[in-house]
Motif scaffolding. Structure first.
Motif, PDB file in Angstrom:
ATOM      1  N   THR A  46       0.792  -1.185   0.185  1.00 42.97           N
ATOM      2  CA  THR A  46      -0.006  -0.041   0.010  1.00 42.97           C
ATOM      3  C   THR A  46       1.011   1.143   0.053  1.00 42.97           C
ATOM      4  N   GLY A  47       2.122   1.345   0.356  1.00 49.25           N
ATOM      5  CA  GLY A  47       3.092   2.301   0.313  1.00 49.25           C
ATOM      6  C   GLY A  47       3.234   2.952   1.565  1.00 49.25           C
ATOM      7  N   MET A  48       4.455   3.392   1.913  1.00 44.85           N
ATOM      8  CA  MET A  48       4.947   3.894   3.373  1.00 44.85           C
ATOM      9  C   MET A  48       3.954   4.943   3.882  1.00 44.85           C
ATOM     10  N   ASP A  49       3.147   5.822   2.867  1.00 45.56           N
ATOM     11  CA  ASP A  49       2.573   6.934   3.406  1.00 45.56           C
ATOM     12  C   ASP A  49       1.008   6.359   3.418  1.00 45.56           C
ATOM     13  N   HIS A  50       0.515   5.328   3.263  1.00 41.17           N
ATOM     14  CA  HIS A  50      -0.644   5.000   3.333  1.00 41.17           C
ATOM     15  C   HIS A  50      -1.082   4.215   4.788  1.00 41.17           C
ATOM     16  N   ALA A  51      -2.056   4.621   5.345  1.00 41.82           N
ATOM     17  CA  ALA A  51      -2.740   3.914   6.452  1.00 41.82           C
ATOM     18  C   ALA A  51      -3.995   4.406   6.470  1.00 41.82           C
ATOM     19  N   GLU A  52      -4.787   3.577   7.166  1.00 42.44           N
ATOM     20  CA  GLU A  52      -6.275   3.998   7.434  1.00 42.44           C
ATOM     21  C   GLU A  52      -6.571   3.297   8.930  1.00 42.44           C
ATOM     22  N   ILE A  53      -7.841   3.763   9.294  1.00 39.35           N
ATOM     23  CA  ILE A  53      -7.983   3.564  11.047  1.00 39.35           C
ATOM     24  C   ILE A  53      -9.638   3.042  10.835  1.00 39.35           C
TER      25      ILE A  53
END
Length: 467
Positions: A383-390
């Motif tokens: 997903t890439g280093m800068d991707h995240a979701e909560i």
């Protein structure tokens, strides 16, 4: 009669220290774009607010008490606390105040260096010491100091564990202070060399939750003031400061730097324009998570609905990064631990819907601790280093997911001038002593309209106006 040492001829090496010195010494206010000066005004506003807010933070009283014991020339004042002491000591304490809440500016692309607090504290100490430093002079010096710190931070592309706010920031603070006392190019090179002899600061204090993190920011301002006054007297430092055989980057960043970045676009681009301002008083890499947590608090009405689970999905590489989602104590017992615990900060955002100066210290709030304890991670490869979701699931089944975006306060998602003014006022309300509201309003006006600021030392004086 005062005697000054005769300086040797400056080495004609291509060390970046020489280009930086020439840039600092020769740049005038007319050379700086108006949008850059506007950006500097906002940085000074933000940083000075952080100084006020940090004046009552843990460790400041002790640092002041120890420093006052030594007495000395009463030439520079402490913000809020009052009292006069030698300029380098005042710079030490005021800069430590500015970093104490971890609410001060950051250059996100330069290893999250906080350039403002040492630059401004050193500049204000010089303004008190020499007198009659105008608003334009202060803003020009700050502009140059921020630019130097950001360029050096950007040139170091590998993490070596240095606390860059201190170890890199001392050079920006030296640039600003040297500009204000009128150093020549030769003297400025030596001032950078003298600063190098004092450049230090590590992140072990963050790991251990120690108060030395704020002290290190103070050291940068203290060392800068010492460096410029010594250079003015003819005292010499290393001339091949950054690229020499035992220069700063070969010694501090072996095989982890690019010197060409330091003077790239020098004089045409001022990197202080790209500084971020923090909406939350805690570690910068947590801010996108906090943004998402606050959105989830509002979306799911978490003030009334109980949380069942909290899942943070991100790339495995992000979980191995410096301030990852798993880092930090979920049950912090003191301020520095709380400022650097990402799960705890997410818990604050979810449970309280805000993360401010008061909320950061919610160590005993059971709703915050319960939310923090629920934070778990889930790997999402590719997903890439800068991707995240909560993703939050409430008791009863209500669910929502928020993807992280550019953090609030970044150049891509900036705070408004009104938000910065409100932040300043909030910091002032948390100062060690109550400051009269009329003085707060006056300080904001003087910083944002420096043409009205005839003597920069008035800024410190106004903080001593109590209710």
């Amino acid at each position: 009669m005062e005697t000054r040492l005769e300086m040797p001829e400056t080495n004609t090496s291509l060390d970046p220290a020489h280009a930086l010195a020439e840039h600092v010494v020769e740049t005038t206010i007319e050379d700086v774009p108006e949008e850059t000066i506007t950006a500097t005004r906002l940085d000074v506003l933000d940083t000075f607010g952080a100084i006020l807010g940090g004046s009552g933070a843990p460790g400041i009283r002790e640092l002041t008490a120890v420093t006052e014991r030594w007495g000395g020339l009463e030439e520079a004042r402490l913000a809020v606390i009052g009292g006069k002491m030698p300029a380098h000591h005042a710079a030490l304490i005021n800069s430590a105040m500015g970093h104490a809440l971890d609410f001060d500016d950051t250059y996100d692309k330069g290893g999250h260096v906080h350039p403002g607090t040492s630059v401004l504290a050193a500049s204000l100490a010089i303004a008190d010491s020499v007198g009659n430093v105008s608003g334009d002079q202060l803003m020009l010096a700050a502009t140059l100091g921020l630019d130097v710190s950001c360029r050096l931070g950007l040139a170091a592309h590998d993490d070596r564990g240095w606390h860059r706010t201190a170890s890199f920031g001392i050079f920006g603070a030296t640039a600003a202070a040297g500009k204000l006392i009128g150093l020549t190019k030769k003297q400025m090179v030596h001032a950078f060399g003298i600063a190098y002899s004092q450049a230090a600061g590590n992140r072990q204090c963050i790991v251990d939750g120690a108060l030395t993190k704020r002290f290190q920011a103070g050291q940068a301002a203290h060392g800068a003031v010492m460096s410029v006054f010594l250079a003015q007297q003819g005292f010499t430092g290393a001339e091949n400061v950054f690229a020499g055989r035992f220069g700063f980057f070969p010694m501090y960043q072996p095989e982890g730097y690019d010197l060409s970045i330091i003077d790239r676009g020098l004089g045409d681009e001022f990197l202080g324009d790209r500084i971020s301002f923090k909406p939350y008083p805690c570690v910068r890499p947590s801010h996108a998570y906090i943004d998402a947590g606050i959105k989830l608090h509002n979306k799911l009405d978490l003030g009334r609905n109980a949380i069942e689970s909290v899942i943070v999905r991100t790339d495995p590489r992000a979980l191995a990064s410096r301030y990852n989602i798993a880092s930090g104590n979920k049950k912090p017992t003191q301020q520095v631990e709380a400022q650097f615990s990402v799960p705890y900060l997410i818990g604050c955002a979810l449970a309280l819907g805000e993360v401010g100066i008061d909320q950061i210290n919610s160590f005993d709030d059971p709703t915050v601790l319960a939310a923090a304890a629920l934070v778990k991670t889930e790997e999402r490869p590719g997903t890439g280093m800068d991707h995240a979701e909560i993703k939050v699931v409430c008791v009863g089944g209500r669910t929502a997911t928020v993807e992280l975006g550019p953090p609030s306060g970044s150049p891509e998602n900036p705070l408004t001038v009104k938000q910065l003014q409100d932040k300043f006022s909030d910091c002032a309300k948390h100062a060690a002593h109550s400051i009269d509201q009329s003085a707060i309003t006056k300080i904001i006006a003087l910083i944002l309209s420096p043409d009205d600021l005839k003597d920069s030392s008035d800024l410190i004086q106004l903080t001593l106006t109590t209710k």
